[in-house]
Scaffold this motif. Structure first.
Motif, PDB file in Angstrom:
ATOM      1  N   VAL A  60       0.833  -1.195   0.000  1.00 39.60           N
ATOM      2  CA  VAL A  60       0.000   0.000   0.000  1.00 39.60           C
ATOM      3  C   VAL A  60       0.873   1.252   0.000  1.00 39.60           C
ATOM      4  O   VAL A  60       1.870   1.326   0.719  1.00 39.60           O
ATOM      5  N   LYS A  61       0.491   2.235  -0.813  1.00 35.46           N
ATOM      6  CA  LYS A  61       1.126   3.551  -0.770  1.00 35.46           C
ATOM      7  C   LYS A  61       0.435   4.376   0.312  1.00 35.46           C
ATOM      8  O   LYS A  61      -0.792   4.510   0.301  1.00 35.46           O
ATOM      9  N   ILE A  62       1.221   4.923   1.225  1.00 41.44           N
ATOM     10  CA  ILE A  62       0.681   5.603   2.404  1.00 41.44           C
ATOM     11  C   ILE A  62       0.940   7.096   2.292  1.00 41.44           C
ATOM     12  O   ILE A  62       2.064   7.529   2.015  1.00 41.44           O
ATOM     13  N   ALA A  63      -0.102   7.875   2.514  1.00 40.69           N
ATOM     14  CA  ALA A  63      -0.001   9.332   2.418  1.00 40.69           C
ATOM     15  C   ALA A  63      -0.428   9.971   3.728  1.00 40.69           C
ATOM     16  O   ALA A  63      -1.175   9.386   4.520  1.00 40.69           O
ATOM     17  N   LEU A  64       0.037  11.186   3.927  1.00 41.39           N
ATOM     18  CA  LEU A  64      -0.404  12.007   5.050  1.00 41.39           C
ATOM     19  C   LEU A  64      -1.065  13.251   4.472  1.00 41.39           C
ATOM     20  O   LEU A  64      -0.450  13.981   3.692  1.00 41.39           O
TER      21      LEU A  64
END
Length: 222
Positions: free
Chosen positions: A109-113
């Motif tokens: 999974v690509k994780i963003a903030l």
């Protein structure tokens, strides 16, 4: 391992992944002290968190002698300076947060903030905690000129990370409205700095601990 339901998962920062209240409260009290105002207990300041740092400062000033727009305009930059100077001293991830990020990363999974905190403050906080590398992108409240609940930061998150199915994790109505307006589901944590009753927010799922995040995301309808 089968493909995970969401190739992109975004997170809010304050009150969702990180307990930032101690450092926010300390910055408020530094600002109050500079005006000769009485200091406030951390617990009192935490009740003012949830609608942005400017609102928080306004509430603190109102509680310690009054506030008008001119005073707030003058002191808000001082609050930001005080906060940045000691931004990661008391801040810490919520229990299980880093484990949940590890589990998502293991699934590809690509994780963003995506936060309403100013981008440079979010970057400084992550750097101070040694956690910047866990996030593929960071979008702040000033990155696009609009902030949550506007859906633009969520849409920008998806675009930056190559498109595809996405979900968002937050703690407030700003997160719910931004995600739903962008057409993606949202999971709310039951802790954090929410000013509204969680039942009134109509999140797609609610979790009490980050151990429940992966099952909650997997249970969301396709």
């Amino acid at each position: 391992m089968t493909a995970f339901s969401f190739p992109i998962v975004g997170f809010d920062l304050d009150g969702t992944l990180f307990d930032t209240g101690g450092d926010l409260a300390a910055a408020v009290n530094v600002t109050l002290a500079g005006e000769g105002r009485a200091l406030l207990p951390t617990e009192a300041i935490l009740k003012m968190v949830g609608a942005g740092s400017r609102h928080m400062l306004g509430e603190a000033l109102a509680a310690t002698g009054g506030c008008d727009d001119a005073l707030l305009d003058r002191l808000y930059p001082k609050l930001l300076v005080a906060y940045e100077a000691d931004i990661a001293r008391l801040t810490k991830p919520y229990p299980g947060a880093l484990d949940a990020l590890d589990q998502l990363a293991a699934r590809g999974v690509k994780i963003a903030l995506v936060t309403n905190k100013l981008e440079h403050l979010a970057e400084a906080m992550l750097a101070g905690l040694g956690l910047r590398s866990r996030f593929a992108t960071v979008i702040g409240g000033d990155t696009l000129g609009v902030a949550k609940p506007d859906p633009a930061p969520i849409r920008e998150m998806i675009a930056r990370l190559g498109g595809g199915r996405a979900a968002f994790v937050g703690d407030s109505r700003f997160d719910v409205e931004a995600a739903h307006n962008a057409g993606i589901p949202v999971v709310l944590v039951s802790f954090g700095y929410r000013l509204d009753a969680i039942e009134a927010l109509h999140a797609d799922a609610v979790i009490d601990h980050f151990a429940d995040l992966i099952p909650a995301l997997e249970a969301l309808p396709a």
